[in-house]
Design a protein around this motif. Structure first.
Motif, mmCIF file in Angstrom:
data_model
loop_
_atom_site.group_PDB
_atom_site.id
_atom_site.type_symbol
_atom_site.label_atom_id
_atom_site.label_comp_id
_atom_site.label_asym_id
_atom_site.label_seq_id
_atom_site.Cartn_x
_atom_site.Cartn_y
_atom_site.Cartn_z
ATOM 1 N N ASP A 1 41.937 34.236 45.465
ATOM 2 C CA ASP A 1 41.223 33.202 44.627
ATOM 3 C C ASP A 1 41.279 31.717 45.028
ATOM 4 O O ASP A 1 42.299 31.395 45.476
ATOM 5 N N ASP A 2 40.363 30.997 44.626
ATOM 6 C CA ASP A 2 40.297 29.786 45.085
ATOM 7 C C ASP A 2 40.593 29.424 46.434
ATOM 8 O O ASP A 2 41.137 28.308 46.996
ATOM 9 N N ARG B 1 34.302 26.828 50.108
ATOM 10 C CA ARG B 1 35.005 27.990 49.070
ATOM 11 C C ARG B 1 34.431 29.354 49.461
ATOM 12 O O ARG B 1 33.272 29.580 49.901
ATOM 13 N N THR C 1 35.967 40.742 52.167
ATOM 14 C CA THR C 1 36.927 41.742 52.201
ATOM 15 C C THR C 1 37.239 42.359 53.430
ATOM 16 O O THR C 1 36.528 41.978 54.467
ATOM 17 N N ARG D 1 45.741 40.846 51.680
ATOM 18 C CA ARG D 1 44.406 40.282 51.767
ATOM 19 C C ARG D 1 44.091 39.408 53.146
ATOM 20 O O ARG D 1 44.816 38.995 53.613
ATOM 21 N N SER E 1 30.383 42.273 52.796
ATOM 22 C CA SER E 1 30.880 41.352 51.937
ATOM 23 C C SER E 1 30.798 39.900 52.367
ATOM 24 O O SER E 1 30.509 39.072 51.220
ATOM 25 N N THR F 1 46.429 28.906 50.041
ATOM 26 C CA THR F 1 45.093 29.194 50.259
ATOM 27 C C THR F 1 44.357 28.094 50.562
ATOM 28 O O THR F 1 43.056 28.287 50.738
ATOM 29 N N VAL G 1 40.509 41.832 48.740
ATOM 30 C CA VAL G 1 39.554 40.505 48.618
ATOM 31 C C VAL G 1 40.413 39.402 49.044
ATOM 32 O O VAL G 1 41.664 39.496 48.733
ATOM 33 N N ARG H 1 27.054 34.691 47.440
ATOM 34 C CA ARG H 1 27.888 33.751 46.974
ATOM 35 C C ARG H 1 29.203 33.812 47.800
ATOM 36 O O ARG H 1 30.294 33.451 47.110
ATOM 37 N N SER H 2 29.214 34.395 48.947
ATOM 38 C CA SER H 2 30.482 34.455 49.570
ATOM 39 C C SER H 2 31.041 32.957 50.304
ATOM 40 O O SER H 2 32.204 32.782 50.322
ATOM 41 N N ALA I 1 34.728 33.453 48.756
ATOM 42 C CA ALA I 1 34.933 34.322 47.865
ATOM 43 C C ALA I 1 34.277 35.810 48.420
ATOM 44 O O ALA I 1 33.387 35.768 49.097
ATOM 45 N N ASN I 2 34.618 36.802 47.595
ATOM 46 C CA ASN I 2 33.888 38.103 47.776
ATOM 47 C C ASN I 2 34.263 38.863 49.245
ATOM 48 O O ASN I 2 34.234 39.912 49.305
#
Length: 490
Positions: free
Chosen positions: A479-480, A455, A460, A385, A411, A19, A476, A416-417, A457-458
């Motif tokens: 992670d990380d 970074r 999708t 994903r 999304s 990732t 989604v 905070r995406s 996140a969120n």
């Protein structure tokens, strides 16, 4: 598509194992050079070799996004060849064709030979072109007879206009055959109407066989001589239709002498007589078809008794060796390919592992290419994903992140995406500085002269654009997940 459901991506790189993405990681090997190459400079052979995919831009997955995002998604998934399913020759998304070609992707116009899903814009006399079946069927498909000279002339006109209007690299006719495998039992068998009757009388001076009454002197199982002539008539009709469409006066090659031409026939695993049975049931003799049309490539399409199997082995192409052997005996140097269906029904949706094995099997059999119906129907759309495949600065303070699948805009625009991390900075990107176009997310307000680590996140994928499983939870990002954006000017 066989059986009225026509049956994505090659898994060249496999699943993304990490990732963390390198700075300016780029597309798959060779993409930058390919994308920069002018379309006119592409060698003809480019459209004949390598993995390919079928797309139908009419699906929701391709709507409300730019043509360039469609081309970007296909390109970063490894495709250099696309078969554009032309549902109606008079309704083509030209901007999609152009966007694909700008990315160095060879685009085939794939039309249907034995009918149409739409008669919008057709001449008023189109009902006279129709086949008559032993048992009428209403499945939303209009079946036209190759014995209809009016249909042939109309098809030739619209095909020639198609390739003259849009910059397709290739033209191919899928499903040129008669219906249907097992049709003599199911009743979905034709053409047995006046057009076919007249052609048989002109060709052989005979009435067509009787397919329903065992006591008839013309019953096809007892008057085998008459039936053999009938089978030959059907083979000649399919091949004659294709040859005239492509090579005849006013045909495709006259309109576009530079265009690649492809022919299609069917393969099926029905035992040692499979090749003979396809000839008998559906008028398909691939070797004779190739001799008549003289194509640049031939595709062996998977027939519906095979592709509908939920447990169809990914190695099933091995059972199609007799079809390949028949073709190669007569045309040993012609590039061959195979088509499979990867998700027309939920029960037989094919995943990444299945596709890897299918690809390996095609290579094992010496096939130049393979394709699948349809890109966004494969299991990876529902299961994988979303992950970035390419990151590029597009302005001093913004970058585009290309994911391997379509992204849900809501999304990506959560507060905070996207977060800048490292380099002495740590802040979230405001939602107003984020925009989404299909698989591409543009992120703004980036420091211009520094390597930026983001970074993610969120974010999708977007089930509302899928054909099936629209109510399933979205996938989604891992992670990380961190992506790296190079400084402006690099």
């Amino acid at each position: 598509m066989t059986g009225r459901l026509f049956s994505r991506r090659t898994v060249l790189a496999g699943a993304v194992a990490s990732t963390a993405f390198a700075v300016g990681s780029g597309l798959l090997d060779g993409e930058a050079a390919l994308a920069a190459e002018p379309a006119a400079a592409r060698p003809k052979q480019r459209g004949l070799s390598g993995p390919s995919i079928q797309i139908d831009p009419g699906f929701a997955y391709y709507q409300s996004r730019s043509p360039d995002s469609i081309a970007d998604e296909l390109a970063i998934n490894g495709y250099r060849i696309v078969h554009y399913f032309v549902v109606n020759e008079q309704d083509v998304n030209g901007p999609v064709v152009e966007a694909l070609r700008r990315r160095g992707i060879t685009v085939w116009a794939m039309v249907i030979g034995n009918g149409s899903y739409s008669v919008s814009g057709f001449p008023d006399d189109w009902p006279a072109w129709q086949m008559r079946l032993l048992k009428p069927v209403d499945d939303g498909f209009y079946r036209f007879s190759p014995f209809s000279t009016d249909y042939l002339e109309w098809k030739k006109q619209v095909a020639s206009k198609l390739v003259s209007t849009y910059p397709f690299d290739g033209f191919e006719v899928a499903e040129p055959y008669f219906p249907e495998w097992g049709g003599l039992t199911s009743g979905v068998y034709g053409d047995v109407g006046p057009l076919a009757q007249d052609a048989f009388m002109r060709g052989y001076g005979l009435e067509i066989p009787d397919f329903t009454d065992p006591s008839s002197p013309r019953y096809y199982k007892t008057d085998t001589e008459r039936y053999a002539k009938w089978v030959q008539l059907r083979v000649d009709a399919v091949n004659g239709f294709l040859a005239e469409l492509v090579n005849g006066s006013g045909g495709v090659r006259e309109a576009r002498p530079d265009i690649l031409v492809g022919t299609w026939s069917l393969g099926v695993d029905a035992g040692p007589e499979s090749v003979a049975l396809e000839r008998e049931y559906q008028g398909l003799d691939a070797a004779a078809m190739i001799s008549a049309v003289r194509p640049d490539m031939h595709i062996l399409q998977t027939n519906w008794p095979d592709w509908i199997k939920p447990d169809l082995p990914a190695t099933y192409l091995r059972t199609y060796r007799p079809f390949l052997d028949q073709i190669r005996a007569a045309h040993p140097r012609l590039p061959l390919g195979a088509q499979t269906d990867i998700g027309s029904t939920t029960a037989m949706t094919r995943d990444d592992e299945w596709l890897r094995t299918f690809t390996d099997t095609a290579d094992e059999l010496g096939l130049a290419t393979w394709t699948g119906y349809e890109y966004h129907l494969g299991g990876y759309i529902y299961q994988d994903r979303p992950v970035p495949r390419h990151v590029e600065r597009v302005a001093d303070d913004s970058a585009v992140i290309s994911f391997q699948k379509r992204i849900d805009p809501a999304s990506a625009k959560l507060s905070r995406s996207f977060e800048i991390v490292g380099g002495g900075q740590r802040r979230f990107i405001e939602p107003d500085a984020v925009s989404v176009d299909g698989n591409r997310v543009t992120v703004g307000t980036l420091p211009p002269r520094a390597l930026v680590s983001l970074r993610v996140a969120n974010v999708t994928d977007q089930p509302s654009t899928w054909l099936y499983h629209k109510d399933e939870p979205a996938n989604v990002v891992p992670d990380d997940l961190v992506v790296h954006v190079p400084p402006a000017g690099r």
